[in-house]
Motif scaffolding. Structure first.
Motif, PDB file in Angstrom:
ATOM      1  N   LEU A 172       0.824  -1.210   0.000  1.00 15.32           N
ATOM      2  CA  LEU A 172       0.000   0.000   0.000  1.00 15.32           C
ATOM      3  C   LEU A 172       0.858   1.260   0.000  1.00 15.32           C
ATOM      4  N   GLU A 173       2.044   1.166   0.604  1.00 12.61           N
ATOM      5  CA  GLU A 173       2.933   2.324   0.667  1.00 12.61           C
ATOM      6  C   GLU A 173       3.978   2.306  -0.444  1.00 12.61           C
ATOM      7  N   LYS A 174       3.731   1.433  -1.450  1.00 12.08           N
ATOM      8  CA  LYS A 174       4.580   1.365  -2.648  1.00 12.08           C
ATOM      9  C   LYS A 174       6.035   1.015  -2.330  1.00 12.08           C
ATOM     10  N   GLN A 175       6.229   0.239  -1.293  1.00 10.08           N
ATOM     11  CA  GLN A 175       7.569  -0.230  -0.948  1.00 10.08           C
ATOM     12  C   GLN A 175       7.836  -1.565  -1.648  1.00 10.08           C
ATOM     13  N   PRO A 176       9.100  -1.921  -1.876  1.00  7.18           N
ATOM     14  CA  PRO A 176       9.413  -3.189  -2.552  1.00  7.18           C
ATOM     15  C   PRO A 176       9.020  -4.390  -1.705  1.00  7.18           C
ATOM     16  N   THR A 177       8.450  -5.418  -2.339  1.00  4.71           N
ATOM     17  CA  THR A 177       8.036  -6.637  -1.642  1.00  4.71           C
ATOM     18  C   THR A 177       8.413  -7.856  -2.484  1.00  4.71           C
ATOM     19  N   GLU A 178       8.479  -9.014  -1.831  1.00 12.53           N
ATOM     20  CA  GLU A 178       8.731 -10.275  -2.524  1.00 12.53           C
ATOM     21  C   GLU A 178       7.393 -10.949  -2.838  1.00 12.53           C
ATOM     22  N   ALA A 179       7.349 -11.691  -3.937  1.00 13.51           N
ATOM     23  CA  ALA A 179       6.119 -12.401  -4.283  1.00 13.51           C
ATOM     24  C   ALA A 179       5.849 -13.545  -3.309  1.00 13.51           C
ATOM     25  N   TYR A 180       6.909 -14.251  -2.883  1.00 11.90           N
ATOM     26  CA  TYR A 180       6.759 -15.364  -1.952  1.00 11.90           C
ATOM     27  C   TYR A 180       7.578 -15.088  -0.699  1.00 11.90           C
ATOM     28  N   ASN A 181       6.910 -15.141   0.446  1.00 10.41           N
ATOM     29  CA  ASN A 181       7.526 -14.827   1.731  1.00 10.41           C
ATOM     30  C   ASN A 181       7.380 -16.054   2.635  1.00 10.41           C
TER      31      ASN A 181
END
Length: 307
Positions: free
Chosen positions: A277-286
Motif C-alpha cells: 500500500l505504501e509502494k515499498q518493494p516486496t517479494e512475491a513469496y515470503n
C-alpha cells in the motif's frame, strides 16, 4: 491578503495531516473460523493490524469457495484498500485475483499457497507445505524404527497443503523398504471426522503402526479413536503445533508435531500488505519456517501459537 495566506496555509496543513493520518482498510477473507489454526491466525492478525495502525474487516467463508468469492467482491465494493486471503480452494483463486486486479488493490495470500502464478500487486506469506510433510514423516519413521504400516489422514483435498503434505509423506515412506502406506483418507482437517475415519480403519482390522495426520486436529481425533479402542501401540504425528497439539505432545500421546508459525504468518501478511500500500518493494513469496516439536522441546513453543 495576509489573512488569505494564513487560511491557505492552515488548509494545506490540515490536508497534509489528514493524508498522513490515513488509516488503511483491509478486508481479511478467511477459509473457516472453525478451523483451529485459522482461529489462531485470525487472533494474531487482529493484533498486528492494530499494531500497524490499520483497520481490518474479517469474513468467514465456512469452507465454501463460492461464498468466499462473493465476500472478496463485497470487500472490493465496500472500497477496502487491500485484501488478505486465506483461500478455501487453492486452485479456485483466479476469480478473486482478477477482481482485485480490476480494482487495482493488493491481494495477499496467507497460510495457503495459491496454485496460480502471482502477478502485479499479489503475494504469498506462509510456509512450504511439502516441507512440513517431509519433516513430519522423517520424525515419525525414526520413532517407528523405519518399519511398519502408515495410515495418512488428509486435510480437505481442495487445498494445496493437504495434497503436498501427503505427497511428501509418501515420498519419505517410499525410501524405506520396510514401510508402506496402508490407508489414506481425508478427514477435512476436522477432529471429529478423524475419529470416524480412524475408528473405521480399526474396525476393519487394518494393521496400522503409525498415523501421519496433515494437521494436529486430525492427529488428536486419531488419538481419541485409538484411546476408545484401547490401542496404545500406534504412533501418531500431527502438523501445526497448536496449543491442543502441544498438550498431547506433553502427555506423550502424540509422537511429534511440526510447528507452523501462525503469528509469523499473520505478522508477515499484514506487513507485506502495508508495504504494498505504501509502494515499498516486496517479494512475491515470503516463507515462514517450520520447526520439529517433540516431548523434549515442546515447552519452548507453548506461547507461540496462542489464541
Amino acid at each position: 491578503m495576509k489573512n488569505i495566506k494564513v487560511l491557505l496555509l492552515m488548509f494545506c496543513s490540515l490536508f497534509m495531516f489528514q493524508a498522513q493520518a490515513k488509516s488503511y482498510q483491509v478486508g481479511v477473507a478467511l477459509a473457516n473460523f472453525d478451523l483451529n489454526f485459522v482461529s489462531i491466525l485470525r487472533t494474531q492478525m487482529i493484533a498486528e493490524l492494530k499494531n500497524q495502525g490499520m483497520n481490518g474487516q474479517f469474513s468467514d467463508a465456512k469452507g465454501d469457495v463460492a461464498l468466499q468469492i462473493q465476500q472478496v467482491d463485497d470487500f472490493i465494493n465496500q472500497g477496502v484498500d487491500a485484501i488478505i486471503l486465506n483461500p478455501v480452494d487453492t486452485q479456485g483463486v483466479k476469480p478473486a485475483m482478477d477482481a482485485a486486479k480490476r480494482a487495482g488493490i493488493p491481494l495477499i495470500f496467507v497460510n495457503r499457497k495459491p496454485e496460480v502464478k502471482l502477478e502485479g500487486m499479489q503475494a504469498y506469506v506462509g510456509s512450504d507445505s511439502a516441507l512440513s510433510g517431509k519433516m513430519q514423516m522423517e520424525e515419525l519413521a525414526k520413532k517407528m524404527n523405519y518399519r511398519g504400516n502408515v495410515a495418512i489422514l488428509m486435510g480437505a483435498l481442495s487445498t494445496e497443503e493437504a495434497r503436498e503434505r501427503t505427497r511428501a509423506v509418501e515420498e519419505v515412506i517410499a525410501k524405506h523398504k520396510d514401510m508402506k502406506v496402508i490407508e489414506k483418507q481425508s478427514a477435512k482437517w476436522q477432529r471429529n471426522e478423524a475419529v470416524d475415519v480412524t475408528s473405521s480403519w480399526l474396525l476393519n482390522g487394518t494393521a496400522i503402526d503409525g498415523i501421519a495426520a496433515n494437521n494436529d486436529e486430525m492427529a488428536i481425533g486419531a488419538i481419541m479413536a485409538l484411546n476408545q479402542a484401547k490401542r496404545s501401540n500406534i504412533a501418531v504425528a500431527g502438523i501445526d503445533g497448536t496449543p491442543d497439539g502441544l498438550q498431547f505432545i506433553k502427555n506423550g500421546e502424540m509422537a511429534v508435531t511440526i510447528f507452523q508459525d501462525a503469528k509469523g504468518q499473520a505478522i508477515g501478511s499484514v506487513k507485506v500488505t502495508k508495504a504494498m500500500l505504501e509502494k515499498q518493494p516486496t517479494e512475491a513469496y515470503n516463507w515462514i519456517p517450520y520447526e520439529v516439536v517433540t516431548k523434549q522441546n515442546y515447552t519452548s513453543f507453548a506461547e507461540k501459537n496462542a489464541k
